[in-house]
Design a protein around this motif. Sequence first.
Motif, PDB file in Angstrom:
ATOM      1  N   GLN A 186       0.830  -1.210   0.000  1.00 38.93           N
ATOM      2  CA  GLN A 186       0.000   0.000   0.000  1.00 38.93           C
ATOM      3  C   GLN A 186       0.864   1.260   0.000  1.00 38.93           C
ATOM      4  OE1 GLN A 186      -3.242  -0.032   2.892  1.00 38.93           O
ATOM      5  NE2 GLN A 186      -3.208  -2.253   2.927  1.00 38.93           N
ATOM      6  N   LEU A 187       1.957   1.225   0.761  1.00 38.95           N
ATOM      7  CA  LEU A 187       2.858   2.369   0.815  1.00 38.95           C
ATOM      8  C   LEU A 187       3.438   2.667  -0.561  1.00 38.95           C
ATOM      9  CD1 LEU A 187       4.184   4.173   3.181  1.00 38.95           C
ATOM     10  CD2 LEU A 187       6.217   2.783   2.765  1.00 38.95           C
ATOM     11  N   SER A 230      14.848   9.073  -2.581  1.00 44.56           N
ATOM     12  CA  SER A 230      15.461   8.089  -1.684  1.00 44.56           C
ATOM     13  C   SER A 230      15.540   6.710  -2.345  1.00 44.56           C
ATOM     14  CB  SER A 230      14.661   7.984  -0.380  1.00 44.56           C
ATOM     15  OG  SER A 230      13.314   7.631  -0.639  1.00 44.56           O
ATOM     16  N   PHE A 231      14.922   6.584  -3.513  1.00 43.05           N
ATOM     17  CA  PHE A 231      15.051   5.364  -4.312  1.00 43.05           C
ATOM     18  C   PHE A 231      14.922   5.740  -5.786  1.00 43.05           C
ATOM     19  CE2 PHE A 231      10.515   5.860  -3.692  1.00 43.05           C
ATOM     20  CZ  PHE A 231       9.986   5.546  -4.940  1.00 43.05           C
ATOM     21  N   GLY A 232      15.508   4.934  -6.670  1.00 45.47           N
ATOM     22  CA  GLY A 232      15.395   5.176  -8.109  1.00 45.47           C
ATOM     23  C   GLY A 232      16.259   6.325  -8.584  1.00 45.47           C
ATOM     24  N   LYS A 245      11.512  -0.479  -7.921  1.00 46.74           N
ATOM     25  CA  LYS A 245      12.672   0.040  -7.195  1.00 46.74           C
ATOM     26  C   LYS A 245      12.332   0.387  -5.745  1.00 46.74           C
ATOM     27  CE  LYS A 245      15.333   1.657 -11.172  1.00 46.74           C
ATOM     28  NZ  LYS A 245      16.022   2.774 -11.828  1.00 46.74           N
ATOM     29  N   PHE A 246      11.113   0.899  -5.525  1.00 44.53           N
ATOM     30  CA  PHE A 246      10.667   1.212  -4.164  1.00 44.53           C
ATOM     31  C   PHE A 246      10.559  -0.079  -3.345  1.00 44.53           C
ATOM     32  CE2 PHE A 246       7.393   4.066  -1.721  1.00 44.53           C
ATOM     33  CZ  PHE A 246       8.171   3.953  -0.584  1.00 44.53           C
ATOM     34  N   LEU A 264      12.521   4.132   6.340  1.00 42.95           N
ATOM     35  CA  LEU A 264      13.706   4.890   5.931  1.00 42.95           C
ATOM     36  C   LEU A 264      13.720   5.258   4.456  1.00 42.95           C
ATOM     37  CD1 LEU A 264      16.353   2.815   7.917  1.00 42.95           C
ATOM     38  CD2 LEU A 264      15.286   4.979   8.593  1.00 42.95           C
ATOM     39  N   THR A 265      12.756   4.744   3.691  1.00 40.28           N
ATOM     40  CA  THR A 265      12.725   4.992   2.249  1.00 40.28           C
ATOM     41  C   THR A 265      11.333   5.454   1.833  1.00 40.28           C
ATOM     42  OG1 THR A 265      14.366   3.259   1.870  1.00 40.28           O
ATOM     43  CG2 THR A 265      13.095   3.988  -0.039  1.00 40.28           C
ATOM     44  N   GLY A 266      11.286   6.415   0.915  1.00 43.13           N
ATOM     45  CA  GLY A 266      10.002   6.877   0.410  1.00 43.13           C
ATOM     46  C   GLY A 266       9.993   8.380   0.214  1.00 43.13           C
ATOM     47  N   PRO A 267       8.928   8.922  -0.364  1.00 42.73           N
ATOM     48  CA  PRO A 267       8.869  10.360  -0.642  1.00 42.73           C
ATOM     49  C   PRO A 267       8.958  11.239   0.606  1.00 42.73           C
ATOM     50  CG  PRO A 267       6.756   9.281  -1.099  1.00 42.73           C
ATOM     51  CD  PRO A 267       7.760   8.205  -0.904  1.00 42.73           C
ATOM     52  N   HIS A 268       8.690  10.659   1.782  1.00 43.46           N
ATOM     53  CA  HIS A 268       8.820  11.437   3.028  1.00 43.46           C
ATOM     54  C   HIS A 268      10.278  11.654   3.395  1.00 43.46           C
ATOM     55  CE1 HIS A 268       9.286   7.305   4.332  1.00 43.46           C
ATOM     56  NE2 HIS A 268       9.770   7.730   5.484  1.00 43.46           N
TER      57      HIS A 268
END
Length: 372
Positions: A186-187, A230-232, A245-246, A264-268
Amino acid sequence: MFVKNIGLQDYRNYGLLRLEHLGDVNLILGQNAQGKTNLMEALFVLAMTKSHRTSKDKELISFDAPSGSAQIVAEVERKYGDLKLELTLSPQGKKARINGLEQRRLSEFVGSLNVVMFAPEDLEIVKGTPGIRRRFLDMEIGQVQPSYLFHLQQYQKILLQRGNLLKQLWGKEASGRELLDIWDAQLVEHGVKIVKKRKQFIKKLQIWAESIHRGITNGGEELKLLYVPSFGEREEEDEAVLLDKFMLKLSQTRDQEIRRGMTLTGPHRDDLSFFINGREAQVYGSQGQQRTAALSLKLAEIELIHEEIGEYPVLLLDDVLSELDPYRQTQLIETFQSKVQTFITATGVEGLNADKLKGAILYHVHGGKVEL
């Protein structure tokens, strides 16, 4: 886009206020703590349904409000017709109406009035924390793309639930990790939508900001905006690729996240970088360069909103003109004159480019009262 009138009831230090026949340029004068910024904030809240100064809505309601609620109303002239906007704030939540019709979701109300706010704290967009820059992106994209707000709200709810689960998993073996897989899916679903829209927005903003910045610096500086995910990759926008990639990054950091009890990873965790002539402005830029970059960004925002919706937004300048030198003041004033309705607050006309503001309507604020 033009705000024809505005009314406040039990909002901050305003008991009852009604301003009619607002002008193209409205100069709001008064000493500190009299209510100038509260009036500007009310316009921002009406546009965004949230304040730029506090996350606690109860702070927006007068302490002695008889009904325990506050209300902001305004009539806004749009190219497709006038809108009567009403926003009621209470301890039970917010209610928004357009032309008397209550909106099921606040995201359906956002975008009825578009504003660009420029306040002294916005000078921190370049040199401040990543959170300030993420908030800038979220606010501005949400105005022109309501679906962005939906994905952002869902993401934040899931992020909270996932964080609570991570804390519970510390010291345990496999138990509960299947539930983490569900939260991950979901995230990622909402996270990739946010990242994609941010990248598209920054790409458009870059075009305007680069041109405006070149003009302000007489061609002496080149401004570049870079999204720091934070990814990609920075440029990647394909949702399927971003999703993979997420998910991969989440799997790689899972043990670390459980130990730390946070995602620790994501648009936030993403950021926005500014480069002037190839050097990072946050690290190597002078204060003048950082301010010019922030000014270019705000002016670019005005043009980008016009490009997106076909109308110019309302510009809110809260105690910011006196922060700029005469040259930057002139650049800013010449940008909004004759095309953008503008509200300006200041403690006095000293330090302002008075010649450029001759046609402004002057309002004087004292103790929550406004007089012409």
